[in-house]
Design a protein around this motif. Structure first.
Motif, mmCIF file in Angstrom:
data_model
loop_
_atom_site.group_PDB
_atom_site.id
_atom_site.type_symbol
_atom_site.label_atom_id
_atom_site.label_comp_id
_atom_site.label_asym_id
_atom_site.label_seq_id
_atom_site.Cartn_x
_atom_site.Cartn_y
_atom_site.Cartn_z
ATOM 1 N N LEU A 90 -4.763 1.120 -5.904
ATOM 2 C CA LEU A 90 -4.097 0.415 -6.789
ATOM 3 C C LEU A 90 -5.027 0.065 -7.907
ATOM 4 C CD1 LEU A 90 -2.319 -1.968 -4.063
ATOM 5 C CD2 LEU A 90 -1.393 0.219 -5.337
ATOM 6 N N GLU A 91 -4.253 0.293 -9.279
ATOM 7 C CA GLU A 91 -5.179 -0.315 -10.278
ATOM 8 C C GLU A 91 -4.411 -1.539 -10.749
ATOM 9 O OE1 GLU A 91 -5.889 1.115 -15.072
ATOM 10 O OE2 GLU A 91 -4.473 2.094 -13.652
ATOM 11 N N VAL A 92 -5.461 -2.560 -10.921
ATOM 12 C CA VAL A 92 -4.900 -3.990 -11.265
ATOM 13 C C VAL A 92 -5.013 -4.003 -12.919
ATOM 14 C CG1 VAL A 92 -5.626 -6.422 -11.202
ATOM 15 C CG2 VAL A 92 -5.994 -4.807 -9.408
ATOM 16 N N LEU B 13 0.829 -1.146 0.120
ATOM 17 C CA LEU B 13 0.072 -0.085 -0.025
ATOM 18 C C LEU B 13 0.765 1.264 -0.011
ATOM 19 C CD1 LEU B 13 -2.729 -1.217 2.526
ATOM 20 C CD2 LEU B 13 -3.133 -1.029 0.055
ATOM 21 N N GLY B 14 1.858 1.198 0.789
ATOM 22 C CA GLY B 14 2.869 2.520 0.915
ATOM 23 C C GLY B 14 3.714 2.706 -0.348
ATOM 24 N N GLY B 15 3.850 1.498 -1.302
ATOM 25 C CA GLY B 15 4.823 1.631 -2.425
ATOM 26 C C GLY B 15 6.189 1.539 -2.057
ATOM 27 N N PRO B 16 7.220 2.020 -3.212
ATOM 28 C CA PRO B 16 8.522 1.762 -2.986
ATOM 29 C C PRO B 16 9.232 2.497 -1.810
ATOM 30 C CG PRO B 16 7.885 2.339 -5.286
ATOM 31 C CD PRO B 16 6.676 2.632 -4.474
ATOM 32 N N LYS B 17 8.586 3.671 -1.400
ATOM 33 C CA LYS B 17 8.892 4.299 -0.383
ATOM 34 C C LYS B 17 9.078 3.587 1.039
ATOM 35 C CE LYS B 17 8.747 9.049 -1.983
ATOM 36 N NZ LYS B 17 8.200 10.307 -1.952
ATOM 37 N N SER B 18 8.155 2.577 1.109
ATOM 38 C CA SER B 18 8.009 1.843 2.382
ATOM 39 C C SER B 18 9.173 1.055 2.878
ATOM 40 C CB SER B 18 6.977 0.739 2.164
ATOM 41 O OG SER B 18 5.513 1.074 1.832
ATOM 42 N N THR B 19 10.004 0.654 1.790
ATOM 43 C CA THR B 19 11.340 -0.023 2.264
ATOM 44 C C THR B 19 12.535 0.831 2.218
ATOM 45 O OG1 THR B 19 11.547 -0.684 -0.107
ATOM 46 C CG2 THR B 19 10.784 -2.314 1.148
ATOM 47 N N SER B 20 12.400 1.989 1.584
ATOM 48 C CA SER B 20 13.450 2.908 1.594
ATOM 49 C C SER B 20 12.815 4.338 1.655
ATOM 50 C CB SER B 20 14.404 2.911 0.330
ATOM 51 O OG SER B 20 15.472 3.946 0.443
ATOM 52 N N THR C 18 -18.489 -13.849 -5.350
ATOM 53 C CA THR C 18 -17.746 -13.398 -6.274
ATOM 54 C C THR C 18 -17.405 -12.043 -6.034
ATOM 55 O OG1 THR C 18 -18.967 -14.637 -8.145
ATOM 56 C CG2 THR C 18 -17.543 -12.843 -8.763
ATOM 57 N N VAL C 19 -15.898 -11.938 -6.287
ATOM 58 C CA VAL C 19 -15.227 -10.799 -6.020
ATOM 59 C C VAL C 19 -14.543 -10.213 -7.143
ATOM 60 C CG1 VAL C 19 -13.290 -9.626 -4.586
ATOM 61 C CG2 VAL C 19 -14.831 -11.554 -3.495
ATOM 62 N N ASN C 20 -14.496 -9.042 -7.868
ATOM 63 C CA ASN C 20 -13.980 -8.443 -8.727
ATOM 64 C C ASN C 20 -12.576 -7.673 -8.450
ATOM 65 O OD1 ASN C 20 -13.151 -6.721 -10.960
ATOM 66 N ND2 ASN C 20 -15.253 -6.890 -11.934
ATOM 67 N N LEU C 21 -11.614 -8.457 -8.881
ATOM 68 C CA LEU C 21 -10.341 -7.849 -8.800
ATOM 69 C C LEU C 21 -9.875 -6.540 -9.006
ATOM 70 C CD1 LEU C 21 -7.992 -11.220 -9.673
ATOM 71 C CD2 LEU C 21 -9.016 -10.303 -7.555
ATOM 72 N N GLN C 22 -10.398 -6.007 -9.937
ATOM 73 C CA GLN C 22 -10.429 -4.811 -10.489
ATOM 74 C C GLN C 22 -11.086 -3.612 -9.606
ATOM 75 O OE1 GLN C 22 -11.459 -4.764 -14.852
ATOM 76 N NE2 GLN C 22 -9.053 -4.452 -15.016
ATOM 77 N N LYS C 23 -11.917 -3.958 -8.774
ATOM 78 C CA LYS C 23 -12.822 -3.203 -7.745
ATOM 79 C C LYS C 23 -12.262 -3.380 -6.503
ATOM 80 C CE LYS C 23 -16.618 -3.021 -11.220
ATOM 81 N NZ LYS C 23 -18.238 -3.055 -11.229
ATOM 82 N N LEU C 24 -11.152 -4.017 -6.348
ATOM 83 C CA LEU C 24 -10.841 -4.382 -4.855
ATOM 84 C C LEU C 24 -10.253 -3.172 -4.099
ATOM 85 C CD1 LEU C 24 -11.021 -6.968 -3.257
ATOM 86 C CD2 LEU C 24 -8.731 -7.497 -4.020
ATOM 87 N N PHE C 25 -8.896 -2.593 -5.040
ATOM 88 C CA PHE C 25 -8.026 -1.718 -4.190
ATOM 89 C C PHE C 25 -8.679 -0.142 -4.552
ATOM 90 C CE2 PHE C 25 -5.591 -5.492 -4.864
ATOM 91 C CZ PHE C 25 -5.471 -5.873 -3.582
ATOM 92 N N GLY D 93 -7.373 0.745 2.120
ATOM 93 C CA GLY D 93 -6.725 0.334 0.836
ATOM 94 C C GLY D 93 -7.777 -0.267 -0.117
ATOM 95 N N LEU D 94 -9.086 -0.451 0.536
ATOM 96 C CA LEU D 94 -9.978 -1.194 -0.147
ATOM 97 C C LEU D 94 -11.092 -0.262 -0.979
ATOM 98 C CD1 LEU D 94 -10.607 -4.411 1.690
ATOM 99 C CD2 LEU D 94 -8.972 -4.212 -0.243
#
Length: 955
Positions: free
Chosen positions: A904-906, A409-416, A894-901, A851-852
């Motif tokens: 974040l775009e799937v 959820l935080g993206g690349p800056k999460s680890t650095s 049923t869950v739609n992956l594109q409508k999950l986050f 995040g959802l």
């Protein structure tokens, strides 16, 4: 080669396009050559390595050279790997692998299997490129075969399914990244765990394994199976999943995991080598050949022989030189009419032969608990051994899931990011090691238990940095953030410092896919506080006096005089923020004076017998527990609209708080036990027993690794006619999250915060073992009594929570399923001095985040969300209800992956096996084909877990 699905690259799924391994090839790639596999056998990736030829008219004896390398037990993981502290146990894993690789190169007929990826990973990183090429060649040729393949060989009684799946994925991914399809294990191999869970078999089947072999089962069950030739069976490991999705061929190994008696040729063994010089008087070939085999209790003309044991093959030459001779001389007798054929083999090759036999196998639908190796030796004590380590492992699992989610959820800056370099890998490896069958099980030496806990603490320290970075990105606040590790004993320096801190903020991150309401208790020294949410709304709160038991547990680690109690509500897969301000900086009111009652009793089993209780075995010296104290001191505390509490003291070392939070239908029991006194010369096993008027009729129910529920019955086994020799220990079973009793009208469910032992000895009663302190070793190898010293060396004090619900049976699952998930994945609290929402950065700070896009349906659980590589994310969605368990939720959904986050775009989705080391459509198990990929609309049936690799883009 790599294959893409819906624009998702899969760099770790090497060789998935290729059909075969097991012939000569360049070291860096698998061969596309297709072997002849026989009728009914698959010719794709599930077709096995090039197996040695067998003789259909003979009894084929498959010699399986192997070593069993505990990822910690009598020595730590590091000590076992390096060969350190051999005064405890002579074992050095690095030398085993060195020696085996050397010996495999000397004869192309030789085989070896290896299991524990945690050790192999470490060894591999230290090897030269030349050695790596040699090892890859051996793997490609099928001569070095990886079996099981998890980071460790996990315990099956005290592990939670989510942590098991994670540690398997960790090991399988390394093998796949390193060796591609040729390194993918086909067989699950649990030769040492002390009983076997149905959920483990279900997990293995869903990961694509063709079979499962183990070594330990109840001595009565084994005797019956040997007599009826049912040592091998088809295990139907789910009542909800449609066969054959959770069907797994399962075999019991004839010698546990040891070689046949007289055939151990390791440097640690004392058996005579094969002396094949006929001119010498100690020539023994004829004698060894004659006593080699007794396998009349197996159905086919194939038998598997485990040639190895604990930490063997440090000098592999001893083993291979003698096995070479054994094969040579036994097979030479075929010219004189012998019908015995001996060959180097692997479990996969043996399984292939059983499959080709095309026989009808018996069906198994229950599990293999409890395990006993003799009439009075039930291995049911370890269900509860080391309760503090069991809790720490469970909390660490929750923290790891939070760490993984926030990395995504935080993206690349999460680890650095602003707080430095953080990572989730260290925690993943520590948790992988903790699943070992001598780790969370509590069956290790004390110094090894400390090492497991240290690894988890180190892992969380790395995750803490990542979590700080991620929350800074999501909230817009880079103010220092602290975590209070000891809130369960009311220690948190920031919240206790009322004179220096006039207000502070608390961030609540919720790792579940639904909104949660959670009670918070913060140590404070003021008497009145204001708590407001992100919208400025005041939240009901109350300061309650700190209990005497908490003061005794924390000793000098904190100085709070009260606890601030209030309810928080956190959004799905997200966080919210609360502002806490002190209004009255004066000590809270003291506790009411205690009164007496006889309404509730805690009890103890005392351990003293020729077969004593120990780390593994539970052996009480009486069928009736003795009561610690028939009267309990009662302290009643009623707190406005927030919480009602009753504190009960049964003795100076046993207390319990009964709590009912406003708006919650469950009752909370917070128990505190210890230090368990031993001055009377008796070890003790403390239970809490809940007596009701429910007509349970000797039936009770326990979960399997936190998922499906199994029916239990006192003094009964579904598979054989039990001769009960231990009326207490023989009726104990493991629980990971919940157990219950019921009749037509009522169901009492208990949700636990860790793995424990449970039973129903009396009608309408449910008892849970909380703590154990023992004075003797139980002679199962650990070599020391289970008497944990605790932090102050006067004995371990353990504290935990049980949640109780009383509902009609048809409504129970709708209550206890979310409760159990909430106990496993708990909100993570972090604190900041002052409130970032009130500073000049108000416009860039977010007090809450999800995040959802929407909360997940009640039946759907987000089991996994973790960064897979730079461009892709691993996700597992789970249907958390069994078939027919709930009128409302036991339906496909049923869950739609594109409508999950929400952020974040799937861009792409590829379905994988549960272990995330195969594409789902490429799974091709022996005789069973599974796979139904769906790009966006994911339908989940009851108890189904579906795994996807997603390509995402930050919005």
């Amino acid at each position: 080669k790599h294959r893409s699905r819906n624009a998702v690259g899969a760099s770790s799924l090497a060789c998935v396009d290729l059909a075969q391994c097991g012939v000569d090839m360049t070291p860096a790639s698998c061969s596309a050559h297709v072997l002849s596999t026989g009728p009914g056998m698959p010719s794709g990736p599930a077709a096995l390595h090039s197996c040695p030829a067998t003789k259909p008219s003979m009894l084929n004896v498959h010699l399986v050279p192997h070593t069993h390398d505990d990822v910690g037990w009598l020595k730590t993981v590091d000590q076992y790997y390096h060969g350190d502290r051999n005064n405890i146990q002579h074992a050095g894993v690095q030398y085993i692998l060195d020696s085996v690789i050397d010996q495999l190169q000397k004869d192309p007929a030789r085989r070896f299997i290896y299991v524990e990826t945690a050790f192999f990973y470490r060894w591999w990183r230290q090897q030269s490129q030349n050695t790596r090429r040699i090892v890859t060649q051996l793997v490609n040729e099928g001569r070095l075969e990886f079996i099981n393949g998890g980071w460790c060989m996990s315990d099956e009684a005290t592990t939670h399914y989510s942590a098991v799946i994670d540690q398997m994925t960790l090991g399988l991914r390394f093998l796949n990244d390193t060796f591609g399809e040729c390194g993918r294990p086909r067989v699950a191999w649990h030769i040492d765990p002390f009983g076997h869970a149905r959920e483990h078999a279900s997990i293995f089947a869903q990961m694509g394994y063709d079979g499962f072999f183990f070594g330990r089962l109840d001595y009565q069950d084994k005797a019956r199976r040997m007599k009826t030739k049912e040592m091998e069976m088809l295990w139907r490991a789910s009542e909800s999943l449609t066969p054959p999705l959770a069907d797994l061929f399962t075999g019991v190994l004839p010698n546990g995991y040891n070689p046949p008696e007289g055939f151990c040729w390791d440097q640690s063994c004392n058996d005579a080598p094969i002396r094949d010089d006929p001119d010498l008087e100690d020539y023994n070939v004829d004698e060894i050949v004659q006593r080699f085999l007794n396998a009349a209790f197996y159905k086919t003309n194939h038998i598997i022989m485990t040639m190895g044991s604990d930490f063997q093959y440090e000098n592999a030459n001893l083993w291979y030189k003698n096995m070479d001779k054994l094969i040579k001389y036994v097979n030479a007798l075929q010219a004189k009419g012998s019908k015995v054929n001996v060959l180097y083999s692997t479990p996969s090759c043996y399984l292939q032969e059983l499959n080709l036999a095309n026989l009808t196998w018996p069906l198994k639908t229950d599990d293999f608990f409890p395990y006993a190796d003799d009439a009075h030796d039930f291995w049911t004590g370890y269900f509860t051994s080391r309760p503090a380590l069991k809790l720490y492992e469970r909390l660490s699992n929750s923290r790891l899931q939070t760490c993984n989610q926030l990395e995504v959820l935080g993206g690349p800056k999460s680890t650095s990011g602003p707080f430095g370099e953080g990572d989730s890998d260290t925690m993943s490896k520590a948790m992988g090691v903790a699943q070992h069958h001598d780790a969370v099980s509590g069956t290790e030496k004390q110094h090894v238990a400390y090492d497991y806990a240290r690894r988890l603490a180190t892992g969380w320290a790395h995750c803490e940095v990542l979590v700080r970075n991620s929350l800074a990105v999501l909230s817009g606040s880079e103010s220092p953030r602290v975590f209070c590790e000891n809130l369960n004993i009311s220690v948190c320096p920031l919240t206790e410092s009322s004179q220096k801190v006039l207000y502070f903020s608390m961030n609540v991150y919720n790792p579940l896919g639904r909104t949660v309401s959670w009670p918070v208790r913060l140590p404070v020294n003021g008497s009145l506080y204001s708590v407001t949410d992100t919208k400025g709304k005041t939240v009901d709160s109350q300061v309650v006096p700190l209990s005497k038991s908490t003061q005794q547990m924390r000793r000098n680690r904190g100085y709070a005089k009260g606890e601030l109690v209030f309810q928080v509500e956190a959004p799905p897969l997200g966080y919210t923020t609360y502002i806490i301000s002190i209004l009255k900086d004066e000590p809270p009111a003291s506790s009411p004076k205690p009164t007496a009652t006889r309404s509730i009793q805690n009890k103890v089993h005392a351990a003293e017998s020729r077969q004593p209780s120990g780390a593994y075995i539970f052996r009480p010296n009486s069928s009736d527990p003795f009561v610690i104290n028939k009267t309990a001191e009662i302290q009643i505390v009623t707190v406005s609209s927030t919480v009602q509490e009753v504190t009960q003291w049964f003795s100076p070392w046993v207390s319990q708080v009964v709590r009912l939070y406003e708006g919650h239908r469950e009752l909370e029991l917070e128990w505190t036990v210890g230090p368990v006194p031993i001055a009377d010369g008796l070890g003790k096993e403390v239970i809490t027993r809940l007596d009701t008027d429910i007509e349970s009729s000797d039936y009770f129910y326990t979960d399997s690794n936190g998922r499906e529920v199994l029916e239990r019955r006192k003094d009964y086994r579904p598979t054989w006619d039990l001769k009960q020799t231990e009326p207490i220990a023989g009726n104990y079973y493991p629980i990971n999250s919940r157990a219950y009793i019921k009749d037509d009208k009522h169901q009492l469910t208990v949700v636990t915060d860790r793995s424990q032992g449970v039973s129903s000895i009396y009608n309408g009663s449910l008892e849970i073992m909380l703590h154990r302190r023992l004075l003797y070793d139980d002679f199962r190898g650990v070599g020391e009594p289970l008497s944990e010293p605790g932090e102050f060396f006067d004995g371990l004090v353990a504290r935990g929570r049980l949640l109780l619900t009383l509902t009609p049976p048809n409504m129970a699952a709708d209550v206890h399923r979310p409760l159990a998930q909430g106990m496993v994945l708990q909100p993570l609290l972090s604190f900041q001095d002052g409130t970032p929402l009130a500073n000049t950065k108000l416009e860039v700070c977010r007090g809450s985040f999800s995040g959802l896009q929407d909360a997940l349906p009640p039946a759907v659980h987000l089991l996994t969300l973790s960064q897979w590589d730079k461009d892709s994310v691993l996700i597992r969605l789970e249907h958390q209800y069994q078939a027919k368990e709930s009128k409302t939720h036991s339906q496909p959904i049923t869950v739609n992956l594109q409508k999950l986050f929400s952020t974040l775009e799937v861009l792409g989705a590829s379905e994988m096996s549960l272990g995330a080391n195969q594409w789902k459509e490429d799974m091709n198990r022996l005789q069973w084909n599974t796979g139904n990929p769906s790009p966006w609309e994911v339908t989940l049936n009851p108890m189904e877990i579906r795994t996807f690799l997603l390509q995402l883009r930050q919005l």
